[in-house]
Scaffold this motif. Structure first.
Motif, PDB file in Angstrom:
ATOM      1  N   ALA A  28      12.005   5.481   0.966  1.00 22.18           N
ATOM      2  CA  ALA A  28      11.476   4.255   0.360  1.00 22.18           C
ATOM      3  C   ALA A  28      11.298   3.176   1.427  1.00 22.18           C
ATOM      4  N   PRO A  29      10.336   2.261   1.224  1.00 21.09           N
ATOM      5  CA  PRO A  29      10.191   1.145   2.145  1.00 21.09           C
ATOM      6  C   PRO A  29      11.514   0.386   2.299  1.00 21.09           C
ATOM      7  N   GLY A  30      11.804   0.020   3.534  1.00 18.94           N
ATOM      8  CA  GLY A  30      13.031  -0.701   3.852  1.00 18.94           C
ATOM      9  C   GLY A  30      14.180   0.206   4.251  1.00 18.94           C
ATOM     10  N   ALA A  33       0.818  -1.217   0.000  1.00 17.32           N
ATOM     11  CA  ALA A  33       0.000   0.000   0.000  1.00 17.32           C
ATOM     12  C   ALA A  33       0.854   1.270   0.000  1.00 17.32           C
ATOM     13  N   THR A  34       2.143   1.139   0.339  1.00 17.26           N
ATOM     14  CA  THR A  34       3.010   2.321   0.404  1.00 17.26           C
ATOM     15  C   THR A  34       4.219   2.134  -0.495  1.00 17.26           C
ATOM     16  N   ASP A  35       4.344   3.013  -1.471  1.00 16.47           N
ATOM     17  CA  ASP A  35       5.511   3.031  -2.351  1.00 16.47           C
ATOM     18  C   ASP A  35       6.576   3.982  -1.828  1.00 16.47           C
ATOM     19  N   LEU A  36       6.134   4.974  -1.057  1.00 11.50           N
ATOM     20  CA  LEU A  36       7.037   6.021  -0.598  1.00 11.50           C
ATOM     21  C   LEU A  36       6.421   6.695   0.621  1.00 11.50           C
ATOM     22  N   LEU A  37       7.258   6.984   1.604  1.00  6.84           N
ATOM     23  CA  LEU A  37       6.834   7.743   2.774  1.00  6.84           C
ATOM     24  C   LEU A  37       7.481   9.112   2.675  1.00  6.84           C
ATOM     25  N   GLU A  38       6.714  10.142   2.946  1.00  7.28           N
ATOM     26  CA  GLU A  38       7.241  11.508   2.883  1.00  7.28           C
ATOM     27  C   GLU A  38       7.038  12.168   4.243  1.00  7.28           C
ATOM     28  N   LEU A  39       8.121  12.694   4.796  1.00  2.31           N
ATOM     29  CA  LEU A  39       8.077  13.370   6.087  1.00  2.31           C
ATOM     30  C   LEU A  39       8.469  14.818   5.924  1.00  2.31           C
ATOM     31  N   GLU A  40       7.676  15.691   6.550  1.00  2.00           N
ATOM     32  CA  GLU A  40       7.978  17.107   6.559  1.00  2.00           C
ATOM     33  C   GLU A  40       8.208  17.538   7.993  1.00  2.00           C
ATOM     34  N   ALA A  41       9.085  18.513   8.162  1.00  2.00           N
ATOM     35  CA  ALA A  41       9.364  19.096   9.469  1.00  2.00           C
ATOM     36  C   ALA A  41       9.462  20.599   9.299  1.00  2.00           C
ATOM     37  N   TYR A  42       9.272  21.314  10.380  1.00  4.22           N
ATOM     38  CA  TYR A  42       9.432  22.752  10.369  1.00  4.22           C
ATOM     39  C   TYR A  42      10.840  23.041  10.873  1.00  4.22           C
ATOM     40  N   PRO A  43      11.776  23.425   9.987  1.00  2.23           N
ATOM     41  CA  PRO A  43      13.182  23.612  10.387  1.00  2.23           C
ATOM     42  C   PRO A  43      13.323  24.542  11.595  1.00  2.23           C
ATOM     43  N   GLY A  44      14.154  24.121  12.503  1.00 11.42           N
ATOM     44  CA  GLY A  44      14.377  24.870  13.737  1.00 11.42           C
ATOM     45  C   GLY A  44      13.394  24.483  14.811  1.00 11.42           C
ATOM     46  N   PHE A  45      12.114  24.575  14.524  1.00 13.54           N
ATOM     47  CA  PHE A  45      11.087  24.236  15.505  1.00 13.54           C
ATOM     48  C   PHE A  45      11.113  22.753  15.851  1.00 13.54           C
ATOM     49  N   THR A  46      11.163  21.903  14.844  1.00 10.53           N
ATOM     50  CA  THR A  46      11.150  20.456  15.090  1.00 10.53           C
ATOM     51  C   THR A  46      12.357  20.039  15.924  1.00 10.53           C
TER      52      THR A  46
END
Length: 149
Positions: free
Chosen positions: A84-86, A41-54
């Motif tokens: 990518a998975p893995g 079900a997942t080909d790719l995971l995308e993570l976003e962060a708020y630079p500095g705050f995170t």
């Protein structure tokens, strides 16, 4: 040390670097999380962060772990961007005089990172893209630490 990176990493290299020269440390505990394919079900995971705050927010909980568990040191590396998975997505290492504190601190940090750290996660797959929220189990895992304070 806390790092957010959009580049792949090798957990074994991070562990070797973290372990080097630790004559007064009695225990190191580590956790490496991998991105999952979720049975196709997942080909790719995308993570976003708020630079500095995170990083500041993760630093706040890292400081709590240092005090709460008497840590001598810790290391957190968390991926952002497309994964990518893995592929490894997170590496947490804790150093203490005794094993129990190292294990518990690593568990504490991962529970926080999984449920409360300011990341925005999106899965991309054959059915399109969807935002991911922490599961009820993730919230229960972190809540047990609040009961112990």
């Amino acid at each position: 040390m806390i790092t957010l990176s959009d580049q792949p990493f090798e957990p074994g290299e991070l562990l070797s670097e973290f372990a080097r020269g630790r004559a007064e440390v009695g225990a190191l505990a580590t956790f490496t999380g991998l991105a999952r394919a979720e049975e196709g079900a997942t080909d790719l995971l995308e993570l976003e962060a708020y630079p500095g705050f995170t990083e500041r927010e993760i630093g706040r909980i890292a400081d709590e772990a240092r005090t709460r568990f008497g840590l001598l040191d810790l290391r957190i590396l968390h991926r952002v961007g497309k994964i990518a998975p893995g592929e490894p997505i997170v590496f947490v290492a804790t150093a203490s005089r005794h094993r129990r504190q190292a294990f518990e601190a690593c568990d504490f940090l991962m529970d926080y990172l999984k449920s409360r750290a300011p990341f925005w996660k999106k899965e991309h797959g054959p059915g399109g893209a969807r935002w991911i929220e922490p599961r009820a189990e993730d919230h229960a895992d972190v809540a047990r630490w609040e009961q112990e304070t």
